[in-house]
Design a protein around this motif. Structure first.
Motif, mmCIF file in Angstrom:
data_model
loop_
_atom_site.group_PDB
_atom_site.id
_atom_site.type_symbol
_atom_site.label_atom_id
_atom_site.label_comp_id
_atom_site.label_asym_id
_atom_site.label_seq_id
_atom_site.Cartn_x
_atom_site.Cartn_y
_atom_site.Cartn_z
ATOM 1 N N MET A 1 -111.300 -42.066 49.391
ATOM 2 C CA MET A 1 -110.679 -40.855 49.848
ATOM 3 C C MET A 1 -111.596 -39.680 49.538
ATOM 4 O O MET A 1 -112.274 -39.666 48.528
ATOM 5 C CB MET A 1 -109.335 -40.647 49.162
ATOM 6 N N HIS A 2 -111.552 -38.697 50.412
ATOM 7 C CA HIS A 2 -112.330 -37.473 50.238
ATOM 8 C C HIS A 2 -111.392 -36.291 50.458
ATOM 9 O O HIS A 2 -110.570 -36.300 51.359
ATOM 10 C CB HIS A 2 -113.477 -37.430 51.248
ATOM 11 N N ILE A 3 -111.535 -35.252 49.639
ATOM 12 C CA ILE A 3 -110.724 -34.042 49.766
ATOM 13 C C ILE A 3 -111.649 -32.844 49.829
ATOM 14 O O ILE A 3 -112.603 -32.749 49.066
ATOM 15 C CB ILE A 3 -109.754 -33.884 48.575
ATOM 16 N N SER A 4 -111.351 -31.926 50.758
ATOM 17 C CA SER A 4 -112.060 -30.652 50.780
ATOM 18 C C SER A 4 -111.026 -29.536 50.849
ATOM 19 O O SER A 4 -109.937 -29.711 51.380
ATOM 20 C CB SER A 4 -113.028 -30.570 51.964
ATOM 21 N N VAL A 5 -111.382 -28.377 50.279
ATOM 22 C CA VAL A 5 -110.473 -27.230 50.200
ATOM 23 C C VAL A 5 -111.158 -26.028 50.812
ATOM 24 O O VAL A 5 -112.300 -25.725 50.471
ATOM 25 C CB VAL A 5 -110.094 -26.928 48.732
ATOM 26 N N VAL A 6 -110.438 -25.340 51.724
ATOM 27 C CA VAL A 6 -110.972 -24.149 52.373
ATOM 28 C C VAL A 6 -109.933 -23.048 52.292
ATOM 29 O O VAL A 6 -108.779 -23.241 52.689
ATOM 30 C CB VAL A 6 -111.316 -24.427 53.857
ATOM 31 N N GLY A 7 -110.325 -21.889 51.771
ATOM 32 C CA GLY A 7 -109.444 -20.731 51.725
ATOM 33 C C GLY A 7 -109.528 -19.966 53.024
ATOM 34 O O GLY A 7 -110.532 -20.009 53.730
ATOM 35 N N ASN A 8 -108.461 -19.260 53.374
ATOM 36 C CA ASN A 8 -108.389 -18.468 54.599
ATOM 37 C C ASN A 8 -108.163 -17.004 54.251
ATOM 38 O O ASN A 8 -107.652 -16.699 53.171
ATOM 39 C CB ASN A 8 -107.239 -18.976 55.484
ATOM 40 N N PRO A 9 -108.503 -16.094 55.164
ATOM 41 C CA PRO A 9 -108.339 -14.664 54.891
ATOM 42 C C PRO A 9 -106.906 -14.257 54.554
ATOM 43 O O PRO A 9 -106.686 -13.294 53.840
ATOM 44 C CB PRO A 9 -108.790 -13.994 56.192
ATOM 45 N N ASP A 10 -105.915 -15.011 55.056
ATOM 46 C CA ASP A 10 -104.516 -14.664 54.789
ATOM 47 C C ASP A 10 -104.021 -15.239 53.464
ATOM 48 O O ASP A 10 -102.829 -15.248 53.196
ATOM 49 C CB ASP A 10 -103.625 -15.118 55.938
ATOM 50 N N ALA A 11 -104.942 -15.726 52.630
ATOM 51 C CA ALA A 11 -104.656 -16.291 51.308
ATOM 52 C C ALA A 11 -104.045 -17.679 51.365
ATOM 53 O O ALA A 11 -103.662 -18.226 50.347
ATOM 54 C CB ALA A 11 -103.787 -15.366 50.468
ATOM 55 N N SER A 12 -103.964 -18.282 52.555
ATOM 56 C CA SER A 12 -103.527 -19.671 52.633
ATOM 57 C C SER A 12 -104.734 -20.570 52.377
ATOM 58 O O SER A 12 -105.880 -20.145 52.480
ATOM 59 C CB SER A 12 -102.903 -19.975 53.995
ATOM 60 N N VAL A 13 -104.443 -21.799 52.013
ATOM 61 C CA VAL A 13 -105.492 -22.764 51.703
ATOM 62 C C VAL A 13 -105.244 -24.022 52.525
ATOM 63 O O VAL A 13 -104.098 -24.470 52.638
ATOM 64 C CB VAL A 13 -105.480 -23.115 50.196
ATOM 65 N N VAL A 14 -106.311 -24.576 53.097
ATOM 66 C CA VAL A 14 -106.219 -25.853 53.802
ATOM 67 C C VAL A 14 -106.907 -26.905 52.953
ATOM 68 O O VAL A 14 -108.078 -26.771 52.605
ATOM 69 C CB VAL A 14 -106.867 -25.789 55.206
ATOM 70 N N VAL A 15 -106.143 -27.936 52.599
ATOM 71 C CA VAL A 15 -106.664 -29.073 51.850
ATOM 72 C C VAL A 15 -106.778 -30.224 52.843
ATOM 73 O O VAL A 15 -105.770 -30.670 53.397
ATOM 74 C CB VAL A 15 -105.718 -29.458 50.690
ATOM 75 N N THR A 16 -107.994 -30.675 53.097
ATOM 76 C CA THR A 16 -108.225 -31.761 54.048
ATOM 77 C C THR A 16 -108.411 -33.062 53.292
ATOM 78 O O THR A 16 -109.235 -33.140 52.373
ATOM 79 C CB THR A 16 -109.473 -31.475 54.909
#
Length: 113
Positions: A1-16
């Protein structure tokens, strides 16, 4: 398994998440969610579009993360599950407890409330 985390300008976070989400890997997701949900008003989308398999430990990570997000005044949403995972989420009742969306963009654009 691999996980990546990306923050967004609206302060939400996407964890893939990619690969299998099972007893051998769910702890990594749980730790990641603990870290990103620890901020102010946590808003997290978990991108499941590349998850091939998920067992009860993976489902538990979603439940714990969702509870933590709600306790912090935010939300946790799931996005892009394949047919197997979408059916599993429905069968165990998670679709009535948290938002499940066809894409990350849909999850991010959904109204809060």
């Amino acid at each position: 398994m691999h996980i990546s985390v990306v923050g967004n300008p609206d302060a939400s976070v996407v964890v893939t998440v990619r690969g299998n989400l099972d007893i051998d890997s769910a702890a990594v997701l749980t730790t990641t969610l603990d870290q990103v949900l620890g901020g102010r008003t946590p808003r997290v989308v978990v991108d499941l579009s590349d998850v091939e398999f998920c067992d009860s430990t993976g489902l538990s990570a979603f439940v714990v993360g969702n509870n933590q997000a709600i306790a912090g005044g935010g939300w946790l949403r799931l996005a892009g599950p394949n047919n197997f995972l979408a059916d599993l989420l429905t069968t165990v009742g998670l679709t009535t407890r948290m938002g499940v969306y066809p894409t990350v963009a849909d999850a991010l654009a959904a109204p809060t409330g």
